[in-house]
Scaffold this motif. Structure first.
Motif, PDB file in Angstrom:
ATOM      1  N   SER A 142       0.831  -1.203   0.000  1.00  0.00           N
ATOM      2  CA  SER A 142       0.000   0.000   0.000  1.00  0.00           C
ATOM      3  C   SER A 142       0.856   1.239   0.000  1.00  0.00           C
ATOM      4  O   SER A 142       0.421   2.277  -0.513  1.00  0.00           O
ATOM      5  CB  SER A 142      -0.953   0.036   1.198  1.00  0.00           C
ATOM      6  OG  SER A 142      -1.026  -1.155   1.871  1.00  0.00           O
ATOM      7  N   LEU A 181      -5.618   9.752  -0.523  1.00  0.00           N
ATOM      8  CA  LEU A 181      -6.480   8.599  -0.239  1.00  0.00           C
ATOM      9  C   LEU A 181      -7.532   8.440  -1.325  1.00  0.00           C
ATOM     10  O   LEU A 181      -7.809   7.329  -1.784  1.00  0.00           O
ATOM     11  CB  LEU A 181      -7.177   8.786   1.109  1.00  0.00           C
ATOM     12  CG  LEU A 181      -6.350   8.514   2.339  1.00  0.00           C
ATOM     13  CD1 LEU A 181      -7.235   8.544   3.563  1.00  0.00           C
ATOM     14  CD2 LEU A 181      -5.663   7.166   2.227  1.00  0.00           C
ATOM     15  N   ARG A 182      -8.094   9.567  -1.748  1.00  0.00           N
ATOM     16  CA  ARG A 182      -9.153   9.517  -2.753  1.00  0.00           C
ATOM     17  C   ARG A 182      -8.622   8.912  -4.051  1.00  0.00           C
ATOM     18  O   ARG A 182      -9.274   8.060  -4.660  1.00  0.00           O
ATOM     19  CB  ARG A 182      -9.657  10.942  -3.003  1.00  0.00           C
ATOM     20  CG  ARG A 182     -10.752  11.063  -4.011  1.00  0.00           C
ATOM     21  CD  ARG A 182     -11.331  12.462  -3.964  1.00  0.00           C
ATOM     22  NE  ARG A 182     -10.382  13.478  -4.430  1.00  0.00           N
ATOM     23  CZ  ARG A 182     -10.120  13.696  -5.713  1.00  0.00           C
ATOM     24  NH1 ARG A 182     -10.713  12.985  -6.635  1.00  0.00           N
ATOM     25  NH2 ARG A 182      -9.255  14.628  -6.068  1.00  0.00           N
ATOM     26  N   TRP A 185      -7.721   5.083  -3.581  1.00  0.00           N
ATOM     27  CA  TRP A 185      -8.692   4.163  -2.995  1.00  0.00           C
ATOM     28  C   TRP A 185      -9.037   2.955  -3.856  1.00  0.00           C
ATOM     29  O   TRP A 185      -9.079   1.828  -3.347  1.00  0.00           O
ATOM     30  CB  TRP A 185      -9.949   4.908  -2.547  1.00  0.00           C
ATOM     31  CG  TRP A 185     -10.596   4.161  -1.441  1.00  0.00           C
ATOM     32  CD1 TRP A 185     -11.708   3.406  -1.496  1.00  0.00           C
ATOM     33  CD2 TRP A 185     -10.103   4.057  -0.099  1.00  0.00           C
ATOM     34  NE1 TRP A 185     -11.960   2.831  -0.286  1.00  0.00           N
ATOM     35  CE2 TRP A 185     -10.997   3.211   0.594  1.00  0.00           C
ATOM     36  CE3 TRP A 185      -8.997   4.574   0.581  1.00  0.00           C
ATOM     37  CZ2 TRP A 185     -10.812   2.890   1.927  1.00  0.00           C
ATOM     38  CZ3 TRP A 185      -8.833   4.248   1.908  1.00  0.00           C
ATOM     39  CH2 TRP A 185      -9.719   3.422   2.563  1.00  0.00           C
ATOM     40  N   TYR A 188      -6.296   0.590  -3.595  1.00  0.00           N
ATOM     41  CA  TYR A 188      -6.161   0.118  -2.226  1.00  0.00           C
ATOM     42  C   TYR A 188      -7.213  -0.945  -1.918  1.00  0.00           C
ATOM     43  O   TYR A 188      -6.975  -1.864  -1.139  1.00  0.00           O
ATOM     44  CB  TYR A 188      -6.282   1.309  -1.268  1.00  0.00           C
ATOM     45  CG  TYR A 188      -5.921   0.984   0.149  1.00  0.00           C
ATOM     46  CD1 TYR A 188      -4.667   0.479   0.457  1.00  0.00           C
ATOM     47  CD2 TYR A 188      -6.825   1.172   1.184  1.00  0.00           C
ATOM     48  CE1 TYR A 188      -4.337   0.168   1.749  1.00  0.00           C
ATOM     49  CE2 TYR A 188      -6.498   0.865   2.481  1.00  0.00           C
ATOM     50  CZ  TYR A 188      -5.257   0.359   2.768  1.00  0.00           C
ATOM     51  OH  TYR A 188      -4.925   0.042   4.045  1.00  0.00           O
ATOM     52  N   THR A 189      -8.385  -0.832  -2.547  1.00  0.00           N
ATOM     53  CA  THR A 189      -9.418  -1.851  -2.366  1.00  0.00           C
ATOM     54  C   THR A 189      -8.926  -3.199  -2.870  1.00  0.00           C
ATOM     55  O   THR A 189      -9.104  -4.228  -2.205  1.00  0.00           O
ATOM     56  CB  THR A 189     -10.688  -1.447  -3.122  1.00  0.00           C
ATOM     57  OG1 THR A 189     -11.030  -0.123  -2.749  1.00  0.00           O
ATOM     58  CG2 THR A 189     -11.830  -2.368  -2.808  1.00  0.00           C
ATOM     59  N   PHE A 252     -15.484  -0.887   1.365  1.00  0.00           N
ATOM     60  CA  PHE A 252     -14.573   0.077   0.758  1.00  0.00           C
ATOM     61  C   PHE A 252     -15.324   0.989  -0.208  1.00  0.00           C
ATOM     62  O   PHE A 252     -14.929   2.134  -0.410  1.00  0.00           O
ATOM     63  CB  PHE A 252     -13.415  -0.638   0.064  1.00  0.00           C
ATOM     64  CG  PHE A 252     -12.299  -0.980   1.008  1.00  0.00           C
ATOM     65  CD1 PHE A 252     -12.500  -1.896   2.021  1.00  0.00           C
ATOM     66  CD2 PHE A 252     -11.063  -0.377   0.892  1.00  0.00           C
ATOM     67  CE1 PHE A 252     -11.485  -2.205   2.896  1.00  0.00           C
ATOM     68  CE2 PHE A 252     -10.037  -0.677   1.770  1.00  0.00           C
ATOM     69  CZ  PHE A 252     -10.251  -1.596   2.773  1.00  0.00           C
ATOM     70  N   ASN A 256     -15.251   4.916  -0.235  1.00  0.00           N
ATOM     71  CA  ASN A 256     -14.958   5.599  -1.492  1.00  0.00           C
ATOM     72  C   ASN A 256     -15.986   6.697  -1.751  1.00  0.00           C
ATOM     73  O   ASN A 256     -15.641   7.800  -2.178  1.00  0.00           O
ATOM     74  CB  ASN A 256     -14.957   4.573  -2.624  1.00  0.00           C
ATOM     75  CG  ASN A 256     -14.422   5.141  -3.911  1.00  0.00           C
ATOM     76  OD1 ASN A 256     -13.424   5.850  -3.909  1.00  0.00           O
ATOM     77  ND2 ASN A 256     -15.101   4.856  -5.006  1.00  0.00           N
ATOM     78  N   LEU A 259     -15.125   9.578   0.477  1.00  0.00           N
ATOM     79  CA  LEU A 259     -13.934  10.313   0.050  1.00  0.00           C
ATOM     80  C   LEU A 259     -14.232  11.194  -1.157  1.00  0.00           C
ATOM     81  O   LEU A 259     -13.568  12.210  -1.363  1.00  0.00           O
ATOM     82  CB  LEU A 259     -12.810   9.332  -0.290  1.00  0.00           C
ATOM     83  CG  LEU A 259     -12.111   8.651   0.873  1.00  0.00           C
ATOM     84  CD1 LEU A 259     -11.195   7.563   0.379  1.00  0.00           C
ATOM     85  CD2 LEU A 259     -11.326   9.674   1.678  1.00  0.00           C
ATOM     86  N   LEU A 271     -15.274   2.207  -8.306  1.00  0.00           N
ATOM     87  CA  LEU A 271     -14.360   1.158  -7.880  1.00  0.00           C
ATOM     88  C   LEU A 271     -14.317   0.096  -8.957  1.00  0.00           C
ATOM     89  O   LEU A 271     -15.341  -0.439  -9.359  1.00  0.00           O
ATOM     90  CB  LEU A 271     -14.846   0.527  -6.585  1.00  0.00           C
ATOM     91  CG  LEU A 271     -14.476   1.245  -5.309  1.00  0.00           C
ATOM     92  CD1 LEU A 271     -14.899   0.410  -4.128  1.00  0.00           C
ATOM     93  CD2 LEU A 271     -12.994   1.481  -5.240  1.00  0.00           C
TER      94      LEU A 271
END
Lengths: 279, 293
Positions: A142, A181-182, A185, A188-189, A252, A256, A259, A271
């Motif tokens: 990550s 983070l946005r 994401w 990251y999921t 998540f 999301n 975010l 996503l």
């Protein structure tokens, strides 16, 4: 034996409660579902905790890797390279051997004013040792994702923050970090999903399952070995993991949405779950 | 190996180490590195083939075939790969034996599954119980390769399916305008153009494949993990070369081997990308053109 009875006996077997002996013969579907489901507790434990702690280290690693100072950047780069460049399987073996070599009765820390005995035995147990490895591993993966996102934070956002007189920690916490983070994401999921998949490696890689308390795949493998029929236990594991995967995607997805809630709706990234597998 | 190694108990220091590292078991250990490389060399094209088939099936106009292709590409998303590595070899083994059983022993009346046993007639065993040791080892390795090919084929199918959809639609339309049949436009226009789109995904897959090779150990193949555990474990004085538990150092060696393999692959793949981007109408190709001016 009824299914309710089986459930009472084996629902928490992986934690050491209930019947001590695993079923030996005449395996019913109910027993397989219950025991494998009970093992799933460990997968969720490893996945959730490693993900939670790894999140913070990953942020630190990403920021360190983005740093201009050589002494900060190089260790972060090496950390990411070592953990992303080698198989998780080898990392588990290596960590287990390293933990076993630690002195059995603890390390004596001789501080000036007091003596501390650091216990090390617990590190050879899967619940702690494997968690440490998974934590470092997911932090590296990550960290790389966050670093990529950090590099693509829009320049305009930083300039706007400067114009408002924000600097240092305030700017990072209020502008850079949320944007990072946005952007990170969706990737990251995927990382979260495959971390959960990677937790199945724990009991196949050096860490012994103490008193037959194992994870979902450990019990599935037990059944497959005993019945010599892979067509029942492995699909059960698959079923449980599909449920876990769907739960992660749902959770998540909610984060999301939060975010991205300030973005105009057509710009919101959806996503996309893409397979980025084994470590 | 060396003549001076005849009596290990008299050796000391570097001499001991040189003899230790060239003992017969260590030679088997070094050969197992070749096993890993062989697995990579065989699995990569096999997985590409499976992936190509999967991607073609997922694009098919025939509904059942399309569903099979979609299911194949989707299955790896939700299920841990290690489940497949444990499942596929056993399932394949039993499948082959069952088929041979049906063909070779048609008058066998006992059920194949008897409680916890899987019993086929002796003539249907794979490999035959009379066959030599190397046949058993090769069969085990072949099953492992098949498992890797099935799992990585699913990943490759995902990548190739995406790459096929990334080829600009206008290219296919042009092909159709020239009167090519769907088959012709697929093989002559789509397939040659899709590789540059597939390359990032495929190179990622290659890295993942490298990192999956230690799972061979779980399939019972005598690979580098097996030998590292075997050789590293503490040896008492009844062994020729007694030593304490050295598994940590053996695994450190494996870690460095894999790090080097990743590093080399990264370098090769980035050169390959540069080569394939040459003259392409992509950002990378454009950057190369500017740099050359």
């Amino acid at each position: 034996m009824s299914c309710v009875q089986t459930f009472q006996d084996y629902a928490f077997r992986s934690l050491g409660y209930g019947e001590r002996l695993l079923p030996r013969s005449d395996f019913t579907l109910c027993e397989q579902f219950t025991l494998i489901g009970s093992g799933l507790v460990w997968n969720i434990y490893f996945g959730a905790l490693a993900l939670f702690f790894g999140f913070f280290l990953a942020t630190a690693v990403a920021v360190a890797r983005n740093s201009g100072a050589w002494v900060v950047r190089k260790p972060a780069e090496w950390f990411i390279f070592v953990f992303r460049g080698s198989p998780l399987f080898i990392q588990f073996f290596l960590a287990y051997q390293a933990f076993v070599l630690l002195p059995r009765n603890g390390i004596e820390l001789n501080l000036i004013f007091t003596h501390i005995t650091a216990e090390t035995g617990w590190l050879t147990r899967a619940w702690a040792g494997a968690l440490v490895v998974l934590f470092l591993n997911t932090a590296a993966y990550s960290g790389e994702i966050f670093y990529g996102a950090l590099r693509s934070v829009p320049k305009g956002d930083i300039e706007a923050a400067d114009a408002y007189g924000m600097a240092g920690w305030t700017r990072f916490r209020r502008i850079v970090w949320p944007t990072m983070l946005r952007l990170a994401w969706p990737a990251y999921t995927n990382e979260a999903i495959f971390l959960f998949h990677a937790t199945t490696l724990v009991y196949f890689s050096g860490f012994p399952a103490w008193q037959q308390k194992g994870d979902a795949l450990y019990y599935a493998n037990y059944f497959a070995d005993k019945t010599f029929n892979p067509f029942i236990p492995y699909p059960i594991v698959a079923f449980y993991f599909i449920l876990v995967t769907l739960a992660i995607i749902g959770l998540f997805g909610l984060i999301n949405r939060r975010l991205n809630r300030h973005m105009p709706s057509e710009n919101r990234p959806r996503l996309r779950i893409r397979p980025q597998v084994i470590r | 190996m060396f003549a001076s190694c005849a009596d290990p108990s008299t050796l000391e220091g570097l001499n001991w180490l040189a003899c230790y590292l060239t003992s017969g078991k260590h030679m088997a250990f070094y050969q197992s590195f070749l096993v890993v490389l062989a697995l990579l060399a065989i699995t990569a094209p096999a997985a590409l083939l499976f992936g190509f088939g999967g991607a073609m099936a997922a694009r098919s106009r025939i509904w059942p075939l399309r569903m099979v292709g979609r299911a194949y590409t989707a299955m790896v998303r939700g299920i841990p790969d290690i489940v497949f590595f444990l499942f596929v070899p056993v399932a394949m083994d039993q499948g082959f034996e069952w088929l041979r059983h049906k063909v070779k022993c048609p008058d066998w009346t006992d059920p194949v599954r008897q409680g916890s046993d899987f019993v086929v007639c002796p003539a249907a065993k794979l490999p035959l119980s009379t066959s030599p040791q190397w046949a058993h080892e090769t069969y085990g390795f072949a099953l492992a390769v098949l498992a890797f090919a099935v799992v990585f084929g699913a990943f490759a199918a995902n990548v190739l399916y995406g790459a096929m959809r990334a080829v600009p639609r206008a290219q296919i339309e042009t092909a159709e305008a020239y009167g090519m049949t769907p088959r012709q436009s697929f093989w002559r226009v789509l397939v040659p153009q899709m590789w540059i789109y597939a390359l990032p995904g495929l190179s990622n897959l290659w890295m993942i494949l490298i990192k999956a090779t230690p799972l061979l150990f779980l399939l019972g193949v005598q690979d580098i993990v097996y030998w590292a555990r075997e050789l590293g474990g503490s040896k008492t004085s009844i062994f020729a070369y007694p030593h304490p538990d050295w598994r940590l150092y053996y695994f450190l060696g494996l870690l460095i081997f894999y790090l080097m393999l990743t590093r080399v692959s990264e370098a090769v793949l980035s050169r390959l990308t540069a080569r394939l981007s040459h003259g392409q109408a992509t950002l990378a190709g454009e950057a190369q053109r500017k740099a050359a001016q």
